[in-house]
Design an enzyme around this catalytic site. Structure first.
Site, PDB file in Angstrom:
ATOM      1  N   LYS A  86       9.969 -11.869   9.190  1.00 21.01           N
ATOM      2  CA  LYS A  86       9.546 -10.657   9.883  1.00 21.01           C
ATOM      3  C   LYS A  86      10.588 -10.188  10.912  1.00 21.01           C
ATOM      4  O   LYS A  86      10.689  -9.008  11.208  1.00 21.01           O
ATOM      5  CB  LYS A  86       8.212 -10.883  10.602  1.00 21.01           C
ATOM      6  CG  LYS A  86       7.040 -11.281   9.699  1.00 21.01           C
ATOM      7  CD  LYS A  86       6.566 -10.134   8.842  1.00 21.01           C
ATOM      8  CE  LYS A  86       5.253 -10.434   8.124  1.00 21.01           C
ATOM      9  NZ  LYS A  86       5.344 -11.436   7.061  1.00 21.01           N
TER      10      LYS A  86
HETATM   11  C1  LIG Z   1       4.932 -11.586   5.729  1.00 20.76           C
HETATM   12  C2  LIG Z   1       5.400 -12.773   4.980  1.00 20.76           C
HETATM   13  C3  LIG Z   1       5.487 -12.762   3.562  1.00 20.76           C
HETATM   14  C4  LIG Z   1       5.034 -11.595   2.724  1.00 20.76           C
HETATM   15  O1  LIG Z   1       5.867 -10.451   2.844  1.00 20.76           O
HETATM   16  P1  LIG Z   1       5.321  -9.013   2.417  1.00 20.76           P
HETATM   17  O2  LIG Z   1       6.381  -8.055   2.846  1.00 20.76           O
HETATM   18  O3  LIG Z   1       4.034  -8.824   3.180  1.00 20.76           O
HETATM   19  O4  LIG Z   1       5.109  -9.019   0.952  1.00 20.76           O
HETATM   20  C5  LIG Z   1       5.998 -13.889   2.938  1.00 20.76           C
HETATM   21  N1  LIG Z   1       6.366 -14.987   3.648  1.00 20.76           N
HETATM   22  C6  LIG Z   1       6.298 -15.033   5.000  1.00 20.76           C
HETATM   23  C7  LIG Z   1       6.699 -16.275   5.715  1.00 20.76           C
HETATM   24  C8  LIG Z   1       5.815 -13.930   5.715  1.00 20.76           C
HETATM   25  O5  LIG Z   1       5.734 -13.996   7.060  1.00 20.76           O
END
Ligand SMILES: *Cc1c(COP(=O)(O)O)cnc(C)c1O
Length: 495
Positions: A113
Site C-alpha cells: 500500500k
Molecule cells: C491490499 C493488499 C492486497 C490486494 O490488493 P488489491 O489492490 O486490493 O487487489 C494484496 N496483498 C496485500 C498485502 C495488501 O495489503
C-alpha cells in the site's frame, strides 16, 4: 488528458480534480479518457534511471496537469532512503530463470500500500492548490489493517490535510495496532471501534453521506475525502512498478526487449492487477495477467464464467488484505472492455447493487479470457507454498505472496505457458509472523511483537527497520468509540 466517469462519460475533469474527488458524484470511477502509448525507445530510456525518475516519466504521461518536475519531487519524497530500505524501491528478486518476485514492501509500513499511499497525499495536496481549494481535506479511513497505517504514514504532516483512521478494536494484528497507535504527526488521529471491520466501514460511510455533518465541517473549513483504492491517485503510482520490473529484467539480461512477461498478482479490490492491465494496454510487452485469490474466490469464478456473484460465504483467511467480495476496481476494467460503454457499466453495477450479481456480455467474456487467467489458493496450500519457498528457494514470503506463487504454478501446469513470470510480493513476512512461523514448522511462542524476534532467530532474515523500532515506541492514541458514536469522534478531531 481528461478523466471521466465509468457510469457517465459526460462527467469530465482534469486529473487534479479527479484525485481531489476520489469517486465521481454519480458513483462511477474516474478513469483516463485515453491510454497513453509507450514504445521500445521509451522503455530503453528508463532502463538506466532511478525508480523516482521512472515514476515521474510514466506518471507525466497521464497527469498532464502536473509538471514533470513536480512529479519528480513527489517521487523523491515518497521513495527516498528515509522511507524505503532499498534504493531500488521495488526490487525484482530472481527465484529461478523463468520466475521472479516483484517486492513491493520495502516502504515504511512493510506492505505494498505504501507504493501508492506515499504518492497520493502529495498528489492530493497539490490538487488542492491547482483547483484553488481553500478548505482542508479530512481523510476518513476504515481499515482492516494495512491501509490505515499506510494512509497515516503517507498523510502525516502533509499541508492542508488531516487524517482520521478507524480500526476494529479486536480485528487487527498486534503489529498492525501498534503501528497505528504509535503514529507520529500533528494532523493524524486514530480510534478503535467496538465491533468488526464492517462496523467501522459502515460508520465511515454514514459520516460521508451525512449532509448536516458535511455542512458543519464546511463551516469549520473542512471537506471529507477518501484514500480508498478507487482514487485514481492510488492506481496511477502502481502502473509504474510493472514497467519498472520489465526494465529491471532487461537490465539484468533475464529477457530481451519485446519478450512477453506474465504478471501474477494477489488480488483483493482489483487495484493492483488493474494497474498491470493499464501497463499492458500502454504497450508494455505483457503476456497473461494472472489473478490470484484466496478462499474468497469470487474473481476466479468471474474470470472463468463471466458471472460475478457476491452471494457466497465470506471467509476469514491468513491473507486478510484479500478477504473481499466486492472488488471495486473491476468497474474500470469492465468500462474498458465494453469499449468505454458507460450505459453497459451502469447496468452491471445496478445489478450488483440490487441482486449482488451480474453477467457480462459474450464480447467482454472473450476479451477477459484473452488477457486474464484466474485461480485461487486455500489456507493449507498457502501454508504449504510458504514452506516450499523457504525450504527449496531459501526465500521467506508472506501469506499474500504465497497465494500468488501458488496460483502461478497452477496456471503454468494448466497452460504450459513458458513465458518469464513475475509474481507480485505485497507484504513483508514480518507482518504476519504467526502464520509464517506455523507454515515453516515453528510453533509461535506468544502473540505479540516477540514473534518478530522468533521469526528472525529461526530464519535469519532481517526484521524491517520500522517494525523492529515499534517496540520502543510511545503509544499516542488510546481512543475507543462505540460504532454509533464515530460522528462525535470526528467532530472532536476537527475542532
Ligand atoms: C491490499 C493488499 C492486497 C490486494 O490488493 P488489491 O489492490 O486490493 O487487489 C494484496 N496483498 C496485500 C498485502 C495488501 O495489503
Amino acid at each position: 488528458m481528461k478523466y471521466y466517469s465509468t457510469r457517465d462519460k459526460s462527467i469530465r475533469m482534469e486529473s487534479a480534480e479527479a484525485i481531489k474527488m476520489g469517486l465521481s458524484r454519480d458513483g462511477g470511477l474516474l478513469t483516463p479518457e485515453a491510454i497513453p502509448q509507450i514504445d521500445e525507445a521509451f522503455l530503453q530510456s528508463l532502463v538506466n534511471v532511478s525508480y523516482q525518475e521512472r515514476t515521474a516519466k510514466v506518471m507525466s504521461l497521464y497527469l498532464t496537469d502536473y509538471s514533470y518536475e513536480e512529479l519528480l519531487t513527489f517521487a523523491k519524497n515518497a521513495y527516498g532512503p528515509d522511507k524505503y530500505d532499498t534504493d531500488a524501491v521495488a526490487p525484482v528478486r530472481t527465484v529461478d530463470d523463468k520466475t521472479h518476485s516483484l517486492e513491493l514492501w520495502h516502504g515504511p509500513t512493510s506492505a505494498f500500500k505504501d507504493m501508492a499511499l506515499q504518492m497520493l497525499p502529495q498528489l492530493l495536496s497539490s490538487a488542492l492548490r491547482k483547483t484553488g481549494e481553500d478548505k482542508t481535506a479530512c481523510i476518513l479511513v476504515a481499515t482492516s489493517g494495512d491501509t490505515g497505517k499506510g494512509a497515516l504514514e503517507g498523510f502525516a504532516d502533509v499541508p492542508q490535510t488531516k487524517i482520521m483512521v478507524f480500526y476494529p478494536k479486536d480485528g487487527v494484528s498486534v503489529v498492525q495496532e501498534t503501528q497505528m497507535v504509535t503514529q507520529e504527526g500533528e494532523n493524524v488521529g486514530v480510534c478503535a471501534v467496538v465491533g468488526n471491520f464492517d462496523d467501522a466501514q459502515n460508520g465511515v460511510k454514514r459520516i460521508f453521506s451525512d449532509v448536516e455533518m458535511r455542512e458543519t465541517l464546511a463551516q469549520r473549513g473542512y471537506f471529507l475525502s477518501s484514500a480508498n483504492s478507487i482514487n485514481w491517485g492510488r492506481i496511477q503510482p502502481q502502473v509504474v512498478y510493472y514497467i519498472s520490473a520489465y526494465c529491471d529484467l532487461l537490465k539484468a539480461g533475464k529477457i530481451a526487449m519485446g519478450d512477453k512477461v506474465n504478471f501474477c498478482v494477489p488480488t483483493g479490490n482489483f487495484g493492483d492487477i488493474l494497474a498491470a492491465y493499464y501497463a499492458k494496454r500502454m504497450g508494455l510487452p505483457v503476456g497473461m495477467l494472472i489473478c490470484a485469490s484466496n478462499s474468497n474466490d469470487v474473481l476466479t469464478d468471474f474470470l472463468r464464467t463471466g458471472v460475478y456473484d457476491r452471494n457466497r460465504p465470506f471467509h476469514t483467511t491468513m491473507s486478510p488484505s484479500m478477504d473481499i467480495l466486492i472488488s471495486s476496481n473491476l468497474e474500470r476494467l469492465l468500462f474498458h472492455m465494453s469499449g468505454e460503454n458507460d450505459a453497459e457499466v451502469r447496468g452491471y453495477m445496478a445489478a450488483l447493487s440490487s441482486e449482488g450479481k451480474y453477467e457480462v456480455s459474450d464480447a467482454i467474456r472473450a476479451k477477459l479470457a484473452e488477457e486474464f487467467w484466474g485461480g485461487f489458493c486455500g489456507e493449507a496450500d498457502t501454508a504449504a507454498t510458504i514452506a516450499d519457498y523457504y525450504k527449496n528457494h531459501g526465500y521467506l514470503i508472506d501469506t499474500h505472496t504465497a497465494v500468488a506463487a501458488n496460483v502461478m504454478e497452477q496456471y503454468r501446469k494448466e497452460s504450459g505457458d513458458e513465458n518469464v513470470t513475475v509474481f507480485v510480493s505485497t507484504a513483508s513476512p514480518y507482518k504476519f509472523c504467526d502464520h509464517v512461523l506455523a507454515a515453516i514448522g515453528e510453533a509461535p511462542a506468544g502473540d505479540g511483537l516477540e514473534l518478530l524476534d522468533q521469526l528472525t532467530a529461526v530464519s535469519g532474515v532481517t526484521i524491517p527497520r520500522r517494525l523492529a523500532a515499534l517496540k520502543g515506541k510511545q503509544r499516542r492514541f488510546d481512543l475507543t468509540s462505540e460504532k454509533m458514536e464515530m460522528e462525535s469522534v470526528v467532530l472532536d478531531f476537527l475542532q
